[in-house]
Design a protein around this motif. Structure first.
Motif, PDB file in Angstrom:
ATOM      1  N   MET A   1      30.854 -20.988  30.545  1.00 48.41           N
ATOM      2  CA  MET A   1      30.188 -19.919  29.755  1.00 48.41           C
ATOM      3  C   MET A   1      31.301 -19.155  29.099  1.00 48.41           C
ATOM      4  SD  MET A   1      26.786 -18.834  32.056  1.00 48.41           S
ATOM      5  CE  MET A   1      27.729 -18.264  33.620  1.00 48.41           C
ATOM      6  N   LEU A   2      32.513 -19.048  29.489  1.00 49.57           N
ATOM      7  CA  LEU A   2      33.275 -18.538  28.953  1.00 49.57           C
ATOM      8  C   LEU A   2      33.798 -18.870  27.786  1.00 49.57           C
ATOM      9  CD1 LEU A   2      35.372 -15.794  29.229  1.00 49.57           C
ATOM     10  CD2 LEU A   2      36.971 -17.301  30.300  1.00 49.57           C
ATOM     11  N   ILE A   3      34.010 -20.421  27.773  1.00 45.21           N
ATOM     12  CA  ILE A   3      34.432 -21.232  26.575  1.00 45.21           C
ATOM     13  C   ILE A   3      33.363 -20.835  25.596  1.00 45.21           C
ATOM     14  CG2 ILE A   3      34.774 -23.221  25.790  1.00 45.21           C
ATOM     15  CD1 ILE A   3      35.659 -24.014  28.442  1.00 45.21           C
ATOM     16  N   GLN A   4      32.054 -20.752  25.936  1.00 43.13           N
ATOM     17  CA  GLN A   4      30.892 -20.715  24.936  1.00 43.13           C
ATOM     18  C   GLN A   4      30.894 -19.577  24.334  1.00 43.13           C
ATOM     19  OE1 GLN A   4      26.868 -21.231  26.845  1.00 43.13           O
ATOM     20  NE2 GLN A   4      26.194 -21.011  24.736  1.00 43.13           N
ATOM     21  N   SER A   5      31.245 -18.280  24.962  1.00 38.78           N
ATOM     22  CA  SER A   5      31.229 -17.039  24.674  1.00 38.78           C
ATOM     23  C   SER A   5      32.262 -17.023  23.290  1.00 38.78           C
ATOM     24  CB  SER A   5      31.523 -16.120  25.346  1.00 38.78           C
ATOM     25  OG  SER A   5      32.856 -16.107  25.923  1.00 38.78           O
ATOM     26  N   THR A   6      33.481 -17.811  23.184  1.00 39.75           N
ATOM     27  CA  THR A   6      34.369 -17.522  22.143  1.00 39.75           C
ATOM     28  C   THR A   6      33.912 -18.060  21.005  1.00 39.75           C
ATOM     29  OG1 THR A   6      35.362 -19.715  22.634  1.00 39.75           O
ATOM     30  CG2 THR A   6      36.312 -17.818  23.828  1.00 39.75           C
ATOM     31  N   PHE A   7      32.878 -18.897  20.977  1.00 41.00           N
ATOM     32  CA  PHE A   7      32.279 -19.492  19.809  1.00 41.00           C
ATOM     33  C   PHE A   7      30.738 -19.055  19.404  1.00 41.00           C
ATOM     34  CE2 PHE A   7      34.931 -22.821  21.671  1.00 41.00           C
ATOM     35  CZ  PHE A   7      35.823 -23.056  20.768  1.00 41.00           C
ATOM     36  N   ASP A   8      29.975 -18.524  20.407  1.00 40.81           N
ATOM     37  CA  ASP A   8      28.385 -18.461  20.298  1.00 40.81           C
ATOM     38  C   ASP A   8      28.325 -16.867  20.008  1.00 40.81           C
ATOM     39  OD1 ASP A   8      26.022 -18.187  20.357  1.00 40.81           O
ATOM     40  OD2 ASP A   8      25.619 -19.485  22.021  1.00 40.81           O
ATOM     41  N   ALA A   9      28.016 -16.204  19.056  1.00 36.29           N
ATOM     42  CA  ALA A   9      27.854 -14.832  18.779  1.00 36.29           C
ATOM     43  C   ALA A   9      26.545 -14.199  19.473  1.00 36.29           C
ATOM     44  CB  ALA A   9      27.770 -14.792  17.442  1.00 36.29           C
TER      45      ALA A   9
END
Length: 874
Positions: free
Chosen positions: A74-82
């Motif tokens: 989820m941390l990786i996702q948060s870097t791309f997903d606003a």
């Protein structure tokens, strides 16, 4: 010794735990410092947690464990997903840091648990030191053994008073008139007309059975030794080191036990040459939880096992022989107003029944309960039962038998007396209840009485000779100092010996028969050892009392005037049961607050001598968790909700008074706050979790018992008014009468043939005749009687999804817990309630229901110490 091995293991565990804890806290501090400086704090935490091995809270991810992998993804996702809120990563970071706090808590409380266990070992109470605690010689307590010994010796005048009285009985020969005893027994057991018969009488069969008893009919084997060891431990005969050695022997294996059995067999083969060895036998006074002192011998282990083996076999045979006599025609079994054959014929005619045995009746229930629960209840029915510990304090009733425990029998006695009071007042308008016991029964039993009764019943002379040697042991009190003079017992029987139980029960069985015979079966003695209760109508109770007085005078015993009381028959005194006294006007039991106040003072004294937190918990559990609850009576339908609420109020009062300080320095009002303050003062641990106090030992808690929970589980279904159950029975009898009457009148033409004398074939008998023998004929009354004797249905708290989730997180290493299970329905109702109270705190502070590091918790050491009964300050 197992205790010393476990202590050494605990020391090793503590050193390992300290190293691990120190290393973890250093790495934790370093990780938090790196996180604070990092540009990517969450990733830094994730990497650090993986290195520390903290992949989850306490369980696998599938069972509720915390997934580091999920957070990483989820941390990786948060870097791309606003669409992911900016506040969410902060919450992830807080969760990850919480894993570190949880692990710190588990280390801290594992260490605290270990220090508390070590404190219990290193600082035994004075009472344990006096009785030879297995840890006493290496004690690091603040006072020496000698100082502890002296502190016990001084101050308790009551101990000296009871010791002097005990001495006056035991070391003084009490000769009874043996010819008068034989004449009394002959009149009791042998009817004049029986002497002329050729056919054997019930008493002839009884005598023959006793004369044929032989302990060498079977050979002792390893299993017999194992059973004897369990019985001796249950009887609490040995204490300190000898108890420790006996526990070690029980785990020694079949080969060692077989060798012990060989020694017992050799002694049995030469029983005529047996004597006490070594002699004299050391003897100790132990204070009981009820405030009394009892004198225990401390024999050698092999002597204890031999006597237990013989005693158990004699006990089982004695009970079987007397039960046969009870079933015979010699033992009267009438009801309060028994039906005649004419009465039976009337009922059979009007109710169109071929047979009217009325087994589903109060009368039949009385007979069966007397036989099963109160006739020679002190003796075992089977060899496997071992001994029946009358003196058990009620905190360890774990006997492997379907038979009621001594505690359950005491509770049954109160319920029976209460139910009979309600039933007989309803039927007859009056009721008489009497109680008494024998003054110093065990120490005062004259040896001449014992041997005369045994001889009359037919016991072989060789065994009587052996019993004489057994009873005339030489005793010495180590408490009297190194120059104490040995003295020979001349009267009474030693406590916690099965042979002693047999002697007492044989003599009192004669009293049981005498009362039944004098009252034609209308009064039976509901007797538990020498605690005697009987009840019924006034005239019958007067006959029973006269029989008791006659028996007492003949056999040389004395009644305890302080415990002799009755309602309705005389002004001797109140009827008491535990901490309850019977109000004869209201017909209900009330708490004797004066007695309670005395015990509060005693409790404060006993708790003050607890040198360790665990010993305090053990004392609390015995006193508040069991002793008081047992003596206020367990919840019962016949007592109702009014009684239950009275006990609630009394417990609240006790706890307030117990922690009420004269100078108000403690600031504690309950045991929870008190123990927290003690632990903080001694060990420096602040903000103690409540769950740590009340959680089971095997999960890292102190297992402090909450006395309110068992009451709460019964309150929901307690009877508002127990008398309503009898009112319903009376209404059902009226309904049944109307139905029988309608049926009779409908088929009137069929009744003219073979109408018994006194029966009108055209007119149904009256309702008064129908209910004249309710105790023998009314099924409705029997149902009410059973309901009144029963406990209210236990009602636990409802299960919730959170509790199920919490239980599912229980780590595999804790699945062997006796109390907390992975399935809510398989737990005892007490622990279901406890889980509801404290599971949330456990989850928050420890990440699950295990409070410590399983492999580091000295659980077996604590369990070993808990296995020995509480020793009370004398």
């Amino acid at each position: 010794m197992a205790s010393r091995v476990l202590r050494d293991v605990t020391k090793y565990k503590r050193s390992q735990l300290a190293d691990r804890h120190q290393a973890f806290e250093a790495r934790k501090a370093e990780l938090l410092s790196q996180t604070e400086k990092s540009d990517d704090p969450i990733q830094t935490l994730l990497d650090g947690l993986k290195k520390l091995g903290l992949k989850s809270t306490t369980a696998a991810t599938a069972n509720g464990g915390y997934s580091l992998s999920n957070t990483s993804q989820m941390l990786i996702q948060s870097t791309f997903d606003a669409s992911i809120p900016s506040a969410l990563p902060s919450a992830w970071q807080a969760d990850l840091e919480r894993l570190l706090t949880i692990q710190s808590n588990k280390f801290e409380y594992t260490d605290l648990f270990s220090r508390l266990a070590t404190e219990w070992v290193d600082k035994p109470n004075d009472a344990n030191l006096l009785l030879g605690s297995p840890f006493g010689s290496d004690s690091t307590a603040e006072t020496s053994d000698t100082e502890s010994f002296e502190s016990v010796q001084v101050g308790r005048e009551e101990m000296y008073r009871q010791r002097r009285e005990w001495d006056s009985f035991v070391f003084t020969e009490r000769q009874t008139d043996t010819a008068a005893i034989e004449a009394y027994l002959s009149d009791l057991f042998i009817e004049p007309q029986q002497k002329k018969k050729v056919q054997k009488t019930p008493f002839d069969h009884l005598q023959t059975a006793f004369s044929k008893w032989n302990v060498t009919d079977d050979t002792c084997d390893s299993q017999d030794v194992e059973q004897a060891i369990k019985a001796v431990l249950r009887a609490d005969l040995l204490s300190g080191r000898k108890r420790d050695e006996l526990i070690a022997l029980s785990n020694a294996g079949k080969g060692v036990l077989t060798e012990v059995a060989d020694v017992i067999n050799m002694e049995l083969a030469n029983l005529g040459d047996w004597s006490w060895k070594p002699s004299p036998t050391p003897t100790y006074m132990r204070k009981q939880i009820n405030g009394k002192y009892r004198v225990y011998m401390n024999p050698e282990i092999h002597q204890a096992l031999l006597l237990q083996y013989i005693g158990t076999r004699f006990a089982v045979s004695t009970k079987a022989i007397f039960k046969g006599f009870l079933r015979s025609k010699a033992w009267p079994k009438s009801a309060h107003s028994s039906m005649s054959s004419k009465d039976h014929a009337r009922f059979a005619f009007y109710l169109r029944a071929h047979k009217t045995d009325f087994k589903d009746s109060v009368l039949h229930a009385r007979r069966e309960q007397f036989k099963d629960d109160f006739f020679l209840t002190q003796l075992p029915d089977k060899i496997e039962e071992g001994n029946r510990d009358y003196n058990a304090p009620g905190d360890s009733d774990d006997e492997d038998t379907d038979k009621k425990t001594p505690l359950e029998i005491k509770q049954t006695l109160l319920r029976l007396a209460t139910t009979e009071l309600m039933v007989q007042r309803k039927i007859y308008g009056s009721f008489t209840l009497c109680q008494t016991d024998f003054k110093w029964f065990g120490p005062s039993l004259p040896h001449s009485t014992i041997f005369t009764v045994l001889d009359f019943l037919g016991v072989e002379d060789s065994y009587i000779d052996f019993f004489k040697k057994f009873l005339s042991m030489s005793l010495v009190f180590p408490q009297d100092g190194p120059n104490a003079e040995p003295r020979t017992r001349l009267c009474g029987v030693p406590i916690s010996q099965t042979l002693s139980d047999v002697f007492g029960e044989i003599i009192l069985a004669c009293l049981d028969f005498a009362v039944s015979k004098a009252t034609k079966g209308r009064c039976q003695l509901y007797r538990f050892h020498d605690d005697v209760w009987f009840w019924g109508q006034k005239g019958d109770c007067e006959l029973a009392w006269a029989a008791i007085k006659k028996f007492t005078g003949v056999v040389g015993l004395g009644l305890n005037e302080e415990k002799t009381g009755s309602v309705h028959i005389s002004d001797k005194g109140p009827v008491r049961w535990g901490f309850l006294v019977l109000d004869p006007v209201k017909g209900r039991w009330i708490v004797d607050m004066a007695n309670v106040d005395q015990h509060i003072a005693e409790m404060r004294l006993q708790f003050a001598q607890c040198r360790s937190v665990f010993s305090y918990v053990q004392a609390w559990n015995s006193y508040m968790g069991r002793f008081l609850g047992n003596n206020f009576a367990h919840p019962a339908n016949c007592l109702g909700i009014e009684h239950l609420d009275m006990v609630f109020s009394t417990f609240k009062y006790i706890q307030k008074k117990l922690f009420e300080d004269d100078d108000n320095t403690t600031g504690c009002e309950d045991v929870t706050s008190y123990l927290k303050s003690v632990i903080e003062e001694r060990f420096g641990t602040k903000d103690i979790a409540n769950v740590f106090l009340y959680w089971p030992v095997e999960l890292g808690g102190l297992e402090l018992r909450n006395p309110f929970i068992p009451l709460m589980t019964a309150r929901e279904n307690s009877e508002e008014n127990p008398h309503d159950l009898l009112e319903i029975a009376w209404e059902r009898d009226e309904e049944a009468y109307d139905q029988w009457k309608q049926k009779f009148e409908k088929d009137r033409s069929k009744h003219f043939v073979d109408a018994p004398q006194g029966c009108d074939p055209e007119k149904f008998f009256s309702f008064e005749d129908y209910v004249r023998f309710r105790e023998e004929t009314s099924e409705a009354l029997k149902l009410a009687y059973d309901d009144l004797l029963a406990s209210p249905k236990i009602e636990g708290l409802e299960n919730t999804r959170f509790v199920d989730y919490a239980l599912n997180t229980l780590p595999l290493e804790f699945h062997a817990s006796k109390h907390i299970k992975t399935k809510f329905s398989t737990m005892d109702v007490y622990w279901r309630w406890t889980v509801h109270l404290y599971a949330a705190e456990a989850m928050q502070r420890f990440g699950g229901l295990g409070l410590g590091e399983k492999e580091m918790l000295p659980v077996e050491l604590v369990n070993l110490l808990r296995n020995e009964r509480v020793r009370w300050q004398g």
